[in-house]
Design a protein around this motif. Structure first.
Motif, mmCIF file in Angstrom:
data_model
loop_
_atom_site.group_PDB
_atom_site.id
_atom_site.type_symbol
_atom_site.label_atom_id
_atom_site.label_comp_id
_atom_site.label_asym_id
_atom_site.label_seq_id
_atom_site.Cartn_x
_atom_site.Cartn_y
_atom_site.Cartn_z
ATOM 1 N N CYS A 25 43.503 40.207 36.527
ATOM 2 C CA CYS A 25 42.861 41.250 35.734
ATOM 3 C C CYS A 25 43.963 42.012 35.010
ATOM 4 N N ILE A 26 43.938 41.980 33.673
ATOM 5 C CA ILE A 26 44.978 42.634 32.878
ATOM 6 C C ILE A 26 44.356 43.575 31.867
ATOM 7 N N GLY A 27 45.177 44.461 31.337
ATOM 8 C CA GLY A 27 44.750 45.358 30.262
ATOM 9 C C GLY A 27 45.259 44.834 28.937
ATOM 10 N N HIS A 28 45.674 45.714 28.078
ATOM 11 C CA HIS A 28 46.178 45.291 26.772
ATOM 12 C C HIS A 28 47.700 45.193 26.763
ATOM 13 N N LYS A 29 48.281 44.830 25.608
ATOM 14 C CA LYS A 29 49.722 44.561 25.514
ATOM 15 C C LYS A 29 50.611 45.752 25.858
ATOM 16 N N ALA A 30 50.219 46.938 25.455
ATOM 17 C CA ALA A 30 51.008 48.141 25.746
ATOM 18 C C ALA A 30 50.348 48.866 26.920
ATOM 19 N N PRO A 31 50.762 48.530 28.130
ATOM 20 C CA PRO A 31 50.061 49.059 29.302
ATOM 21 C C PRO A 31 50.283 50.559 29.510
ATOM 22 N N ASP A 32 49.228 51.319 29.284
ATOM 23 C CA ASP A 32 49.297 52.750 29.570
ATOM 24 C C ASP A 32 48.576 53.015 30.887
ATOM 25 N N THR A 33 48.597 54.252 31.310
ATOM 26 C CA THR A 33 48.090 54.586 32.640
ATOM 27 C C THR A 33 46.629 54.212 32.828
ATOM 28 N N ASP A 34 45.785 54.495 31.842
ATOM 29 C CA ASP A 34 44.360 54.203 32.044
ATOM 30 C C ASP A 34 44.090 52.709 32.144
ATOM 31 N N THR A 35 44.785 51.901 31.391
ATOM 32 C CA THR A 35 44.553 50.457 31.452
ATOM 33 C C THR A 35 45.061 49.866 32.767
ATOM 34 N N VAL A 36 46.197 50.361 33.260
ATOM 35 C CA VAL A 36 46.750 49.854 34.518
ATOM 36 C C VAL A 36 45.871 50.261 35.699
ATOM 37 N N THR A 37 45.459 51.520 35.736
ATOM 38 C CA THR A 37 44.620 51.962 36.857
ATOM 39 C C THR A 37 43.242 51.299 36.812
ATOM 40 N N ALA A 38 42.731 51.028 35.623
ATOM 41 C CA ALA A 38 41.445 50.318 35.515
ATOM 42 C C ALA A 38 41.573 48.904 36.073
ATOM 43 N N ALA A 39 42.662 48.224 35.765
ATOM 44 C CA ALA A 39 42.883 46.868 36.281
ATOM 45 C C ALA A 39 43.013 46.889 37.802
ATOM 46 N N ILE A 40 43.734 47.883 38.318
ATOM 47 C CA ILE A 40 43.899 48.007 39.772
ATOM 48 C C ILE A 40 42.551 48.273 40.446
ATOM 49 N N ALA A 41 41.771 49.179 39.882
ATOM 50 C CA ALA A 41 40.472 49.520 40.475
ATOM 51 C C ALA A 41 39.510 48.338 40.417
ATOM 52 N N TYR A 42 39.491 47.627 39.287
ATOM 53 C CA TYR A 42 38.594 46.472 39.155
ATOM 54 C C TYR A 42 38.997 45.366 40.126
ATOM 55 N N ALA A 43 40.287 45.099 40.237
ATOM 56 C CA ALA A 43 40.747 44.069 41.171
ATOM 57 C C ALA A 43 40.385 44.448 42.600
ATOM 58 N N ASP A 44 40.526 45.716 42.941
ATOM 59 C CA ASP A 44 40.170 46.191 44.277
ATOM 60 C C ASP A 44 38.684 45.990 44.553
ATOM 61 N N LEU A 45 37.845 46.344 43.599
ATOM 62 C CA LEU A 45 36.400 46.138 43.748
ATOM 63 C C LEU A 45 36.077 44.664 43.961
ATOM 64 N N MET A 46 36.654 43.815 43.133
ATOM 65 C CA MET A 46 36.364 42.387 43.224
ATOM 66 C C MET A 46 36.858 41.809 44.549
ATOM 67 N N GLN A 47 38.005 42.279 45.036
ATOM 68 C CA GLN A 47 38.498 41.819 46.335
ATOM 69 C C GLN A 47 37.538 42.223 47.446
ATOM 70 N N LYS A 48 37.002 43.433 47.361
ATOM 71 C CA LYS A 48 36.050 43.894 48.370
ATOM 72 C C LYS A 48 34.747 43.106 48.327
ATOM 73 N N LEU A 49 34.441 42.523 47.174
ATOM 74 C CA LEU A 49 33.251 41.685 47.041
ATOM 75 C C LEU A 49 33.539 40.229 47.412
ATOM 76 N N GLY A 50 34.792 39.955 47.791
ATOM 77 C CA GLY A 50 35.127 38.625 48.278
ATOM 78 C C GLY A 50 35.769 37.696 47.261
ATOM 79 N N TYR A 51 36.167 38.194 46.109
ATOM 80 C CA TYR A 51 36.787 37.365 45.084
ATOM 81 C C TYR A 51 38.308 37.511 45.122
ATOM 82 N N SER A 52 39.002 36.456 44.730
ATOM 83 C CA SER A 52 40.454 36.477 44.694
ATOM 84 C C SER A 52 40.893 36.973 43.309
#
Length: 72
Positions: A25-52
């Motif tokens: 899960c990635i954001g855009h080319k110039a990673p700012d705080t909102d894009t990085v934290t969104a990727a982290i939060a989405y990956a965390d959610l998906m991991q909790k749902l059982g996805y790699s």
């Protein structure tokens, strides 16, 4: 729409073919705080749902983003 035709988030995810590989899960080319934290939060959610899923960034993170990401 009929209630039987309305799908929830988990039903939609189950319908997708995720395969067996890890999804990045990635954001855009110039990673700012909102894009990085969104990727982290989405990956965390998906991991909790059982996805790699792993959060990744492209490019170099600025100091603000590095400090925020360190909290996770």
């Amino acid at each position: 729409m009929e209630p039987s035709k309305i799908f929830g988030y988990s039903e939609i995810l189950k319908a997708l073919d995720w395969g067996k590989e890890t999804v990045y899960c990635i954001g855009h080319k110039a990673p700012d705080t909102d894009t990085v934290t969104a990727a982290i939060a989405y990956a965390d959610l998906m991991q909790k749902l059982g996805y790699s899923v792993e959060a990744r960034i492209t490019g170099k993170a600025n100091n603000e983003t590095k400090n925020a990401a360190a909290l996770f």
